[in-house]
Design an enzyme around this catalytic site. Structure first.
Site, short mmCIF file in Angstrom:
data_model
loop_
_atom_site.label_atom_id
_atom_site.label_comp_id
_atom_site.label_asym_id
_atom_site.label_seq_id
_atom_site.Cartn_x
_atom_site.Cartn_y
_atom_site.Cartn_z
N ARG A 128 0.72 -1.33 -0.06
CA ARG A 128 -0.20 -0.13 0.07
C ARG A 128 0.90 1.13 0.17
NH1 ARG A 128 -3.03 -3.00 3.42
NH2 ARG A 128 -5.09 -3.75 2.28
N LYS A 150 3.77 12.18 -10.66
CA LYS A 150 3.11 11.19 -11.40
C LYS A 150 3.69 9.71 -11.71
CE LYS A 150 0.39 14.18 -14.36
NZ LYS A 150 0.25 14.69 -15.69
N GLU A 192 11.29 18.82 -24.44
CA GLU A 192 10.62 19.12 -23.13
C GLU A 192 11.06 20.52 -22.38
OE1 GLU A 192 7.88 17.52 -22.59
OE2 GLU A 192 8.07 15.45 -23.47
N LYS A 234 9.01 23.76 -13.40
CA LYS A 234 8.04 22.70 -13.65
C LYS A 234 7.77 22.31 -12.05
CE LYS A 234 6.34 18.12 -14.60
NZ LYS A 234 6.36 17.03 -15.25
N GLU A 244 -3.39 18.61 -11.64
CA GLU A 244 -3.50 19.11 -13.09
C GLU A 244 -5.06 19.56 -13.19
OE1 GLU A 244 -1.68 16.81 -16.20
OE2 GLU A 244 -2.81 17.40 -17.51
N ARG A 248 -1.15 23.25 -14.41
CA ARG A 248 -0.27 22.16 -14.78
C ARG A 248 -0.65 21.50 -16.24
NH1 ARG A 248 1.61 16.92 -11.08
NH2 ARG A 248 2.79 15.93 -12.72
N ASN A 252 1.32 20.60 -21.14
CA ASN A 252 0.88 19.65 -22.34
C ASN A 252 0.92 20.57 -23.44
OD1 ASN A 252 -0.04 17.46 -20.94
ND2 ASN A 252 -1.99 18.58 -20.16
N HIS A 255 1.75 18.76 -26.77
CA HIS A 255 1.44 17.24 -26.81
C HIS A 255 0.11 16.89 -27.26
CE1 HIS A 255 5.08 17.32 -24.06
NE2 HIS A 255 4.78 16.30 -23.65
N HIS A 259 0.97 13.75 -29.03
CA HIS A 259 0.66 12.44 -28.98
C HIS A 259 -0.30 11.63 -30.14
CE1 HIS A 259 0.68 13.24 -24.38
NE2 HIS A 259 1.72 12.42 -24.64
N HIS A 271 9.03 10.43 -29.02
CA HIS A 271 8.14 11.39 -28.14
C HIS A 271 8.60 12.62 -28.28
CE1 HIS A 271 5.48 12.96 -25.21
NE2 HIS A 271 6.51 13.28 -24.43
N1 LIG Z 1 5.45 10.83 -15.02
C1 LIG Z 1 5.65 11.64 -15.82
O1 LIG Z 1 5.15 12.83 -15.32
C2 LIG Z 1 6.11 11.58 -17.16
C3 LIG Z 1 6.34 12.75 -17.95
C4 LIG Z 1 6.93 12.46 -19.37
C5 LIG Z 1 7.35 11.07 -19.79
N2 LIG Z 1 7.05 10.09 -18.89
C6 LIG Z 1 7.52 8.98 -19.33
O2 LIG Z 1 8.69 8.76 -19.50
C7 LIG Z 1 9.07 7.73 -20.15
C8 LIG Z 1 10.04 8.09 -21.04
O3 LIG Z 1 11.21 8.26 -20.51
P1 LIG Z 1 12.64 8.31 -21.10
O4 LIG Z 1 12.60 9.08 -22.43
O5 LIG Z 1 13.70 8.70 -20.30
O6 LIG Z 1 12.84 6.80 -21.66
P2 LIG Z 1 13.59 5.48 -21.10
O7 LIG Z 1 13.57 5.51 -19.69
O8 LIG Z 1 12.99 4.37 -22.03
O9 LIG Z 1 15.15 5.95 -21.45
C9 LIG Z 1 15.61 5.99 -22.83
C10 LIG Z 1 16.69 4.91 -23.21
O10 LIG Z 1 17.94 5.67 -22.26
C11 LIG Z 1 18.44 4.54 -21.73
N3 LIG Z 1 19.27 5.46 -20.77
C12 LIG Z 1 18.92 6.01 -19.63
N4 LIG Z 1 19.92 6.82 -19.01
C13 LIG Z 1 21.03 6.81 -19.65
C14 LIG Z 1 22.16 7.29 -19.36
N5 LIG Z 1 22.53 8.26 -18.60
N6 LIG Z 1 23.17 6.79 -20.46
C15 LIG Z 1 22.68 5.90 -21.52
N7 LIG Z 1 21.56 5.68 -21.72
C16 LIG Z 1 20.75 5.74 -20.69
C17 LIG Z 1 17.47 3.66 -21.23
O11 LIG Z 1 18.10 2.60 -20.79
C18 LIG Z 1 16.74 3.64 -22.37
O12 LIG Z 1 17.26 2.62 -23.44
C19 LIG Z 1 7.85 7.40 -21.07
O13 LIG Z 1 7.08 6.15 -20.67
C20 LIG Z 1 6.77 8.71 -20.55
O14 LIG Z 1 5.42 8.07 -20.54
C21 LIG Z 1 6.44 10.31 -17.66
ZN LIG Z 2 6.38 14.93 -22.95
#
Ligand SMILES: NC(=O)c1ccc[n+]([C@@H]2O[C@H](COP(=O)([O-])OP(=O)(O)OC[C@H]3O[C@@H](n4cnc5c(N)ncnc54)[C@H](O)[C@@H]3O)[C@@H](O)[C@H]2O)c1
Ligand SMILES: [Zn+2]
Length: 367
Positions: A128, A150, A192, A234, A244, A248, A252, A255, A259, A271
């Site tokens: 939990r 989030k 971003e 942010k 949101e 917040r 978007n 986006h 999206h 993305h």
């Molecule tokens: N929670 C939120 O508010 C929020 C906001 C935006 C995006 N997201 C989510 O984030 C995700 C995308 O995140 P991302 O773009 O970081 O992708 P990811 O976590 O898949 O990382 C991208 C790639 O980089 C590699 N990597 C990570 N750090 C590294 C480093 N320092 N050196 C070399 N390689 C490295 C990872 O292994 C992966 O292959 C999506 O699932 C999206 O929905 C969440």
């Molecule tokens: Zn984004």
């Protein structure tokens, strides 16, 4: 190594005990034991990471913690969005429970946004809810996904449909880890950062106009300054509007179209690329609707181009999927998409209706 350090407080007024600090410092990864000691006390630490980050930083972090008498268990899953699902969450629950996770244990989410979302979701739900900290290692995770609480997973009907708000105890950002990040991943984060500046902060946008074109991934000082500014913006927005309800939504920007383009390209567009094109398209909507001048849109497009991000809608987008994704957008009202559009640069208008004829004309995507 420099000792410059930035700290940003995320204040959540509704529940001030959940406020936390985001620390940004080159070389911070090596200093984590100092920061974690306080928080760990009797409980155990579980580092959750992906297969790439485990190899690059996970084993090292596990080792440094051990040198400081902090026992940790390293849990990893295959890198990539395909792992952000209930099946992999289930495997992590099993690993945690078999290793004796307790309510005073702590999860350390070490990796990009996939790790942060998935490990954060597991932290929100196992027993939990147990505490967690974020150590984001992609630029996108540092400026975007690790800030705001989030967490969640994907489910067959769509991305991020199952989740929770679970604020971390702290976020530790080491810009030095970006040196190993592949170029396309770095550019996802730049998109971003541009979004945050366009939506919220003209002076920051002006800095980006000067710096982004020549930004080196190894220039930890320049990166620290830019990351700190983006994170500060942010976190102020999240602090004012955690769930949101209003402000917040400004994050978007780019986006709604972004999206829909990701979906319409069957996720062949990254993305960051989709959001970049989304910002360019939405800047044009804004000009056509009289919210911005043509020169504002040109400035936005020029910064994106200087980052080598795309600004034109590619051919071959599936129109049906594109429009269906827009209608299903979580932010739509009665099936009609509502946009966040730039109002000049550094400000935005929230909840704007854009006529479908204008969407078709600017994107060139017709049913
Ligand atoms: N929670 C939120 O508010 C929020 C906001 C935006 C995006 N997201 C989510 O984030 C995700 C995308 O995140 P991302 O773009 O970081 O992708 P990811 O976590 O898949 O990382 C991208 C790639 O980089 C590699 N990597 C990570 N750090 C590294 C480093 N320092 N050196 C070399 N390689 C490295 C990872 O292994 C992966 O292959 C999506 O699932 C999206 O929905 C969440
Ligand atoms: Zn984004």
């Amino acid at each position: 190594m420099t000792t410059t350090r930035f700290e940003t407080e995320v204040r959540l007024p509704a529940l001030s005990r959940r406020s936390y600090t985001i620390t940004i410092q080159p070389g911070l990864l090596r200093k984590l034991p100092e920061h974690l000691h306080e928080r760990v006390r009797a409980g155990r630490v579980f580092i959750v990471t992906d297969s790439n980050v485990r190899r690059l930083y996970g084993r090292h972090l596990h080792h440094i913690l051990l040198l400081h008498d902090i026992q940790s268990v390293l849990i990893d899953f295959p890198a990539g969005e395909a792992s952000k699902n209930a099946g992999v969450a289930g495997l992590i629950y099993t690993a945690l429970l078999e290793a004796g996770v307790r309510r005073d244990s702590m999860i350390v989410a070490l990796g990009g946004g996939v790790v942060g979302d998935l490990a954060g979701f597991v932290a929100a739900t196992v027993l939990r809810g147990i505490p967690f900290v974020q150590i984001p290692t992609t630029l996108l995770a540092q400026v975007d996904s690790s800030v705001g609480g989030k967490v969640g997973i994907d489910h067959p009907p769509g991305k991020n449909l199952v989740g929770a708000f679970h604020q971390p105890l702290g976020v530790y950002i080491d810009p030095a880890v970006l040196a190993t990040l592949p170029g396309p991943e770095f550019r996802n984060g730049l998109a971003e950062i541009v979004k945050i500046a366009v939506a919220l902060d003209l002076p920051f946008f002006k800095i980006l106009e000067q710096k982004l074109g020549t930004l080196d991934r190894k220039d930890v000082m320049a990166l620290s300054t830019i990351v700190a500014r983006a994170v500060g913006l942010k976190s102020a927005v999240v602090g004012a509007d955690e769930r949101e309800a209003g402000l917040r939504k400004s994050l978007n920007l780019g986006h709604t179209i972004g999206h829909a383009l990701e979906a319409g390209s069957e996720y062949s567009l990254s993305h960051g690329s989709a959001v970049s094109i989304g910002m360019a398209v939405e800047a044009e909507f804004s000009v056509r609707l009289g919210l911005s001048k043509p020169a504002d849109a040109r400035r936005i497009i020029s910064v994106l181009t200087s980052c080598r991000l795309p600004v034109r809608v590619p051919r071959g987008i599936n129109a049906r999927t594109f429009y269906a994704a827009m209608a299903a957008d979580k932010k739509s009202a009665a099936g009609e998409p509502r946009f966040v559009l730039p109002a000049g640069v550094g400000r935005c208008a929230i909840g704007v209706r854009v006529p479908s004829a204008l969407i078709a004309e600017v994107t060139g995507i017709r049913l």
